[in-house]
Design a protein around this motif. Structure first.
Motif, mmCIF file in Angstrom:
data_model
loop_
_atom_site.group_PDB
_atom_site.id
_atom_site.type_symbol
_atom_site.label_atom_id
_atom_site.label_comp_id
_atom_site.label_asym_id
_atom_site.label_seq_id
_atom_site.Cartn_x
_atom_site.Cartn_y
_atom_site.Cartn_z
ATOM 1 N N PRO A 30 0.809 -1.232 0.000
ATOM 2 C CA PRO A 30 0.000 0.000 0.000
ATOM 3 C C PRO A 30 0.838 1.277 0.000
ATOM 4 O O PRO A 30 0.454 2.275 -0.611
ATOM 5 N N TYR A 31 1.994 1.235 0.677
ATOM 6 C CA TYR A 31 2.837 2.430 0.713
ATOM 7 C C TYR A 31 3.465 2.694 -0.654
ATOM 8 O O TYR A 31 3.637 3.850 -1.050
ATOM 9 N N LEU A 32 3.772 1.632 -1.376
ATOM 10 C CA LEU A 32 4.273 1.808 -2.740
ATOM 11 C C LEU A 32 3.201 2.435 -3.630
ATOM 12 O O LEU A 32 3.505 3.164 -4.572
ATOM 13 N N GLY A 33 1.941 2.139 -3.318
ATOM 14 C CA GLY A 33 0.840 2.698 -4.089
ATOM 15 C C GLY A 33 0.500 4.126 -3.719
ATOM 16 O O GLY A 33 -0.013 4.875 -4.556
ATOM 17 N N VAL A 34 0.816 4.530 -2.496
ATOM 18 C CA VAL A 34 0.386 5.833 -1.983
ATOM 19 C C VAL A 34 1.468 6.903 -2.097
ATOM 20 O O VAL A 34 1.206 8.036 -2.494
ATOM 21 N N MET A 35 2.701 6.538 -1.723
ATOM 22 C CA MET A 35 3.754 7.546 -1.594
ATOM 23 C C MET A 35 4.228 8.048 -2.956
ATOM 24 O O MET A 35 4.471 7.263 -3.871
ATOM 25 N N LYS A 36 4.342 9.358 -3.063
ATOM 26 C CA LYS A 36 4.793 9.976 -4.316
ATOM 27 C C LYS A 36 6.314 10.127 -4.350
ATOM 28 O O LYS A 36 6.908 10.204 -5.428
ATOM 29 N N ALA A 49 -3.258 -6.886 5.343
ATOM 30 C CA ALA A 49 -4.505 -7.324 4.710
ATOM 31 C C ALA A 49 -4.919 -6.379 3.594
ATOM 32 O O ALA A 49 -5.418 -6.818 2.549
ATOM 33 N N LEU A 50 -4.705 -5.075 3.809
ATOM 34 C CA LEU A 50 -5.042 -4.095 2.768
ATOM 35 C C LEU A 50 -4.204 -4.343 1.517
ATOM 36 O O LEU A 50 -4.720 -4.302 0.392
ATOM 37 N N GLY A 51 -2.918 -4.625 1.696
ATOM 38 C CA GLY A 51 -2.061 -4.916 0.553
ATOM 39 C C GLY A 51 -2.533 -6.140 -0.210
ATOM 40 O O GLY A 51 -2.567 -6.151 -1.446
ATOM 41 N N ALA A 52 -2.910 -7.190 0.517
ATOM 42 C CA ALA A 52 -3.415 -8.407 -0.137
ATOM 43 C C ALA A 52 -4.710 -8.121 -0.885
ATOM 44 O O ALA A 52 -4.950 -8.665 -1.977
ATOM 45 N N ALA A 53 -5.553 -7.243 -0.317
ATOM 46 C CA ALA A 53 -6.816 -6.885 -0.977
ATOM 47 C C ALA A 53 -6.554 -6.074 -2.234
ATOM 48 O O ALA A 53 -7.177 -6.304 -3.287
ATOM 49 N N TRP A 54 -5.652 -5.102 -2.148
ATOM 50 C CA TRP A 54 -5.339 -4.295 -3.327
ATOM 51 C C TRP A 54 -4.774 -5.147 -4.449
ATOM 52 O O TRP A 54 -5.092 -4.943 -5.621
ATOM 53 N N LEU A 55 -3.937 -6.119 -4.097
ATOM 54 C CA LEU A 55 -3.329 -6.969 -5.125
ATOM 55 C C LEU A 55 -4.375 -7.802 -5.861
ATOM 56 O O LEU A 55 -4.310 -7.956 -7.078
ATOM 57 N N GLY A 62 -6.852 2.624 -7.110
ATOM 58 C CA GLY A 62 -6.144 3.820 -7.561
ATOM 59 C C GLY A 62 -6.640 5.111 -6.948
ATOM 60 O O GLY A 62 -5.852 6.024 -6.688
ATOM 61 N N ASP A 63 -7.934 5.214 -6.690
ATOM 62 C CA ASP A 63 -8.478 6.448 -6.111
ATOM 63 C C ASP A 63 -8.811 6.277 -4.624
ATOM 64 O O ASP A 63 -9.535 7.074 -4.050
#
Length: 457
Positions: A239-245, A432-438, A446-447
């Protein structure tokens, strides 16, 4: 009645097993937690009760896929790594070992004599020697020392891939599990290490997939997409890879403090390996350098000693808040008290720590003692962090886990590491959030990046 569309996630830790229900905005609607007593393996060593956990998974899958209010459309598994389930031709488990189980005396010497002749095995596999925590070593051990058991193995599955197999009968290997200090993967060549091919181990391992791979599965007439499973450390990072700019370091705190640098793709050096650094792989095969330090455990032991010396309750330290004037006074006086490590030597970076007993008599109050102890712990933590980013190019350091509850630790970390921007994240279910996003894909999350709140200390 229209059912609510949900994603079902199993987060299976060493001691705690969780099942979570996420809605389409990735809010948790339900969460159930269970634990299971360990059982003895054939040698009498404590082991996960694989049968009990499998029954629990099957029961929860059945419950939620037949739920009156939820329509499960996606399902995924995150589990701890360093473990494998070896299965027979009929699909039944042959063996599953606790990663803490010791390997026989002389095993390391025999294996290294065969495959470390150039002294490059550890650097090429980005794996310090950790016994069965290097899960790939199971193959060499079983093949050469337990050939009868080894001959019964048809396929070997990393633990996160075992449960998708139980559900779908599809066999996968996942890159995050392979890249988790297994000693199977050659990070320089980006393929299995040569010893894996020479021993024929590759023939026991299924095809490799990225962690966002899904398969269609029909369960009692219900169509769902099932993920291939993911190693929990990689899931928590995702999730941090997806969020952090901007580039960041992630400091996961607890009994072990583990720092991750997803932006350092250099092979591990012998010096880094000797200081408990290793590598993971992200879901898309990118290397992540990590360093470990036994800081949470050390903190607990040091607090016991201070409580005994000052004759206070062992939990009293939690009431001590950061005192800016006291901290500045200690800095102005250059009054730094060195604490002797109690159980850290050999578990992480080279500390160059004092071997003299801690001078408790130099601590003028319990409040001062707390500030001095945390200053010491932060300095040790800094050594571990700097191993991953020695030039301090990455400015953002995200702290998650147990130490985020200590404002004293966070404030001193901020002041002692002025070259970093200290951030904290309060999401309690990042794995768990990371597993769900994957399993849901970038188009779904994305949003939704606002769900992961990252704020500056």
């Amino acid at each position: 009645m229209n059912k609510q569309v949900v994603t079902l996630i199993f987060d299976i830790g060493k001691t705690t097993k969780k099942v979570l229900v996420f809605d389409q905005d990735f809010h948790v609607l339900e969460e159930q937690t269970d634990s299971f007593p360990e059982i003895a393996d054939e040698d009498g060593f404590p082991s996960e009760d694989l049968s009990a956990v499998t029954e629990w998974v099957n029961a929860k899958v059945s419950h939620y896929l037949n739920h009156r209010e939820f329509q499960v459309t996606r399902l995924n598994f995150s589990t701890y790594g360093a473990s494998m389930v070896h299965v027979a031709r009929d699909g039944s488990p042959v063996a599953f070992f606790n990663y803490l189980k010791p390997l026989p005396k002389g095993f390391k010497d025999d294996f290294f004599a065969a495959y470390n002749t150039k002294n490059d095995l550890l650097t090429s596999t980005a794996s310090p020697y950790l016994g069965l925590l290097n899960s790939g070593l199971q193959f060499y051990w079983l093949k050469h020392l337990r050939p009868n058991l080894f001959s019964r193995i048809a396929t070997s599955l990393h633990f996160p891939q075992y449960f998708p197999y139980v559900l779908t009968k599809n066999k996968f290997s996942d890159i995050t599990s392979i890249g988790c200090h297994t000693m199977l993967w050659d990070f320089g060549k980006n393929e299995y290490h040569e010893w894996v091919y020479k021993e024929g181990v590759d023939k026991l391992l299924p095809e490799i997939y990225k962690s966002d791979k899904t398969v269609d599965h029909v369960y009692n007439g219900v169509n769902i997409k099932v993920g291939v499973g993911v190693h929990d450390s990689s899931a928590a990072l995702m999730p941090y890879l997806g969020v952090m700019k901007e580039k960041f370091l992630l400091l996961s705190t607890g009994t072990w403090n583990i720092c991750f640098n997803p932006f350092n793709d250099q092979l591990l050096s012998p010096t880094e390996l000797s200081q408990d650094c290793l590598c993971f792989l992200t879901y898309d095969r990118k290397p992540v350098k990590a360093s470990r330090i036994f800081l949470g455990h050390e903190h607990e032991l040091q607090q016991r000693e201070l409580a005994a010396y000052f004759k206070v309750d062992p939990e009293f330290y939690k009431s001590i808040e950061f005192n800016p004037s006291l901290y500045q006074k200690l800095r102005n006086e250059n009054a730094f008290i060195e604490f002797k490590p109690l159980e850290m030597e050999g578990t992480g970076p080279h500390l160059n720590a004092s071997s003299s007993p801690t001078r408790y008599d130099a601590l003028r109050s319990f409040e001062e003692a707390q500030h001095q102890l945390i200053r010491q712990l932060v300095r040790w933590q800094k050594i571990s962090i700097d191993l991953l980013d020695p030039n301090r190019e990455v400015k953002d350091l995200i702290v998650v886990g147990g130490f985020t509850k200590s404002k004293l630790f966070l404030q001193i970390l901020k002041l002692e590491l002025p070259e970093r921007r200290i951030l904290i994240s309060d999401h309690p279910r990042a794995t768990a959030l990371g597993a769900a996003w994957l399993v849901c894909g970038a188009e779904a999350y994305g949003d939704k990046t606002h769900l992961l709140n990252v704020s500056q200390v």
